[in-house]
Design a protein around this motif. Sequence first.
Motif, PDB file in Angstrom:
ATOM      1  N   ARG A 169       0.861  -1.183   0.000  1.00 63.64           N
ATOM      2  CA  ARG A 169       0.000   0.000   0.000  1.00 63.64           C
ATOM      3  C   ARG A 169       0.894   1.229   0.000  1.00 63.64           C
ATOM      4  O   ARG A 169       1.860   1.310   0.748  1.00 63.64           O
ATOM      5  N   TYR A 170       0.569   2.185  -0.840  1.00 65.30           N
ATOM      6  CA  TYR A 170       1.389   3.387  -0.927  1.00 65.30           C
ATOM      7  C   TYR A 170       0.511   4.588  -0.631  1.00 65.30           C
ATOM      8  O   TYR A 170      -0.344   4.958  -1.429  1.00 65.30           O
ATOM      9  N   THR A 171       0.695   5.183   0.526  1.00 69.41           N
ATOM     10  CA  THR A 171      -0.068   6.351   0.931  1.00 69.41           C
ATOM     11  C   THR A 171       0.863   7.550   0.908  1.00 69.41           C
ATOM     12  O   THR A 171       1.968   7.489   1.428  1.00 69.41           O
ATOM     13  N   GLU A 172       0.389   8.624   0.299  1.00 68.75           N
ATOM     14  CA  GLU A 172       1.190   9.842   0.226  1.00 68.75           C
ATOM     15  C   GLU A 172       0.288  11.029   0.465  1.00 68.75           C
ATOM     16  O   GLU A 172      -0.752  11.153  -0.177  1.00 68.75           O
ATOM     17  N   ILE A 173       0.675  11.899   1.376  1.00 68.87           N
ATOM     18  CA  ILE A 173      -0.056  13.136   1.639  1.00 68.87           C
ATOM     19  C   ILE A 173       0.794  14.266   1.102  1.00 68.87           C
ATOM     20  O   ILE A 173       1.958  14.407   1.461  1.00 68.87           O
ATOM     21  N   ARG A 174       0.231  15.064   0.207  1.00 70.29           N
ATOM     22  CA  ARG A 174       0.968  16.154  -0.440  1.00 70.29           C
ATOM     23  C   ARG A 174       0.520  17.514   0.090  1.00 70.29           C
ATOM     24  O   ARG A 174      -0.629  17.698   0.466  1.00 70.29           O
ATOM     25  N   ASN A 175       1.426  18.461   0.064  1.00 72.06           N
ATOM     26  CA  ASN A 175       1.137  19.844   0.414  1.00 72.06           C
ATOM     27  C   ASN A 175       0.809  20.573  -0.887  1.00 72.06           C
ATOM     28  O   ASN A 175       1.699  20.919  -1.662  1.00 72.06           O
ATOM     29  N   SER A 176      -0.466  20.782  -1.126  1.00 73.93           N
ATOM     30  CA  SER A 176      -0.888  21.357  -2.398  1.00 73.93           C
ATOM     31  C   SER A 176      -0.517  22.839  -2.535  1.00 73.93           C
ATOM     32  O   SER A 176      -0.357  23.338  -3.640  1.00 73.93           O
ATOM     33  N   LYS A 177      -0.362  23.539  -1.422  1.00 73.66           N
ATOM     34  CA  LYS A 177      -0.050  24.971  -1.473  1.00 73.66           C
ATOM     35  C   LYS A 177       1.440  25.260  -1.665  1.00 73.66           C
ATOM     36  O   LYS A 177       1.810  26.361  -2.051  1.00 73.66           O
ATOM     37  N   GLY A 180      -4.679   7.784   5.359  1.00 80.44           N
ATOM     38  CA  GLY A 180      -4.747   9.012   4.561  1.00 80.44           C
ATOM     39  C   GLY A 180      -5.437  10.153   5.271  1.00 80.44           C
ATOM     40  O   GLY A 180      -5.908  11.097   4.644  1.00 80.44           O
ATOM     41  N   ARG A 181      -5.519  10.106   6.591  1.00 81.68           N
ATOM     42  CA  ARG A 181      -6.235  11.104   7.378  1.00 81.68           C
ATOM     43  C   ARG A 181      -5.283  12.130   7.982  1.00 81.68           C
ATOM     44  O   ARG A 181      -5.309  12.393   9.171  1.00 81.68           O
ATOM     45  N   ALA A 182      -4.425  12.717   7.141  1.00 82.27           N
ATOM     46  CA  ALA A 182      -3.479  13.736   7.613  1.00 82.27           C
ATOM     47  C   ALA A 182      -3.498  14.911   6.643  1.00 82.27           C
ATOM     48  O   ALA A 182      -3.896  14.765   5.490  1.00 82.27           O
ATOM     49  N   GLN A 183      -3.052  16.059   7.131  1.00 83.58           N
ATOM     50  CA  GLN A 183      -3.045  17.264   6.312  1.00 83.58           C
ATOM     51  C   GLN A 183      -1.828  18.109   6.702  1.00 83.58           C
ATOM     52  O   GLN A 183      -1.620  18.398   7.885  1.00 83.58           O
ATOM     53  N   VAL A 209       7.250   6.255   8.390  1.00 87.22           N
ATOM     54  CA  VAL A 209       6.672   7.483   7.854  1.00 87.22           C
ATOM     55  C   VAL A 209       7.789   8.490   7.685  1.00 87.22           C
ATOM     56  O   VAL A 209       8.562   8.752   8.606  1.00 87.22           O
ATOM     57  N   LYS A 210       7.891   9.060   6.497  1.00 84.33           N
ATOM     58  CA  LYS A 210       8.911  10.056   6.185  1.00 84.33           C
ATOM     59  C   LYS A 210       8.229  11.353   5.765  1.00 84.33           C
ATOM     60  O   LYS A 210       7.109  11.342   5.262  1.00 84.33           O
ATOM     61  N   VAL A 211       8.942  12.460   5.938  1.00 84.51           N
ATOM     62  CA  VAL A 211       8.462  13.768   5.508  1.00 84.51           C
ATOM     63  C   VAL A 211       9.523  14.375   4.603  1.00 84.51           C
ATOM     64  O   VAL A 211      10.707  14.408   4.955  1.00 84.51           O
ATOM     65  N   GLU A 212       9.104  14.823   3.423  1.00 83.02           N
ATOM     66  CA  GLU A 212      10.022  15.525   2.535  1.00 83.02           C
ATOM     67  C   GLU A 212       9.876  17.015   2.822  1.00 83.02           C
ATOM     68  O   GLU A 212       8.794  17.584   2.672  1.00 83.02           O
ATOM     69  N   LEU A 213      10.962  17.629   3.260  1.00 78.46           N
ATOM     70  CA  LEU A 213      10.971  19.043   3.614  1.00 78.46           C
ATOM     71  C   LEU A 213      11.659  19.831   2.516  1.00 78.46           C
ATOM     72  O   LEU A 213      12.589  19.336   1.876  1.00 78.46           O
ATOM     73  N   GLY A 214      11.237  21.062   2.334  1.00 84.12           N
ATOM     74  CA  GLY A 214      11.879  21.922   1.366  1.00 84.12           C
ATOM     75  C   GLY A 214      12.290  23.234   2.004  1.00 84.12           C
ATOM     76  O   GLY A 214      11.506  23.837   2.743  1.00 84.12           O
TER      77      GLY A 214
END
Length: 158
Positions: free
Chosen positions: A10-18, A46-49, A121-126
């Motif tokens: 299962r591949y779940t990804e939460i994106r920052n659309s802004k 998938g319940r994260a924002q 769980v990983k977070v890609e930071l910019g």
Amino acid sequence: MAANKKESVRYTEIRNSKAFHNYFVDERFEAGIQLRGTEVKSVRAGRAQINDAFGRVEKGEVWLHNAHIDPYAFGNINNHDARRSRKLLLHRHQIRKIAEALSAGGRALVPLRMFFKEALVKVELGLCTGKQLFDKREDLKKKVQMREVEKDLKFRRR
């Protein structure tokens, strides 16, 4: 024959659309995030924002503020707080680099996406620089032009 083990991944990804609308992304970092058990289950569902989230360096550690992870639906009285600050796990040299860039001013640490890498769980930071209004307008113009080109190509294929 042996069944392929990676079929049911299962591949779940939460994106920052802004993020890409409001910022120019200069540099990217992949960080682990310190979560509780029910938070991992909510992210997997998938319940994260992370649209309003941001990173901050405090006392030599990087923290993710304002990220919303819903309380787990089947949790109990010990469920987590939805908007608590969460520690990000990075190497010292990465933390030093981020701290120097943020202290120089004009840059922000923005989470771009939250994803699973195997079971973690990983977070890609910019490290980002804010866009001005005219930059956003240019991006919109480019999108409209690309849409028109694709429409013409689709029409010619028929």
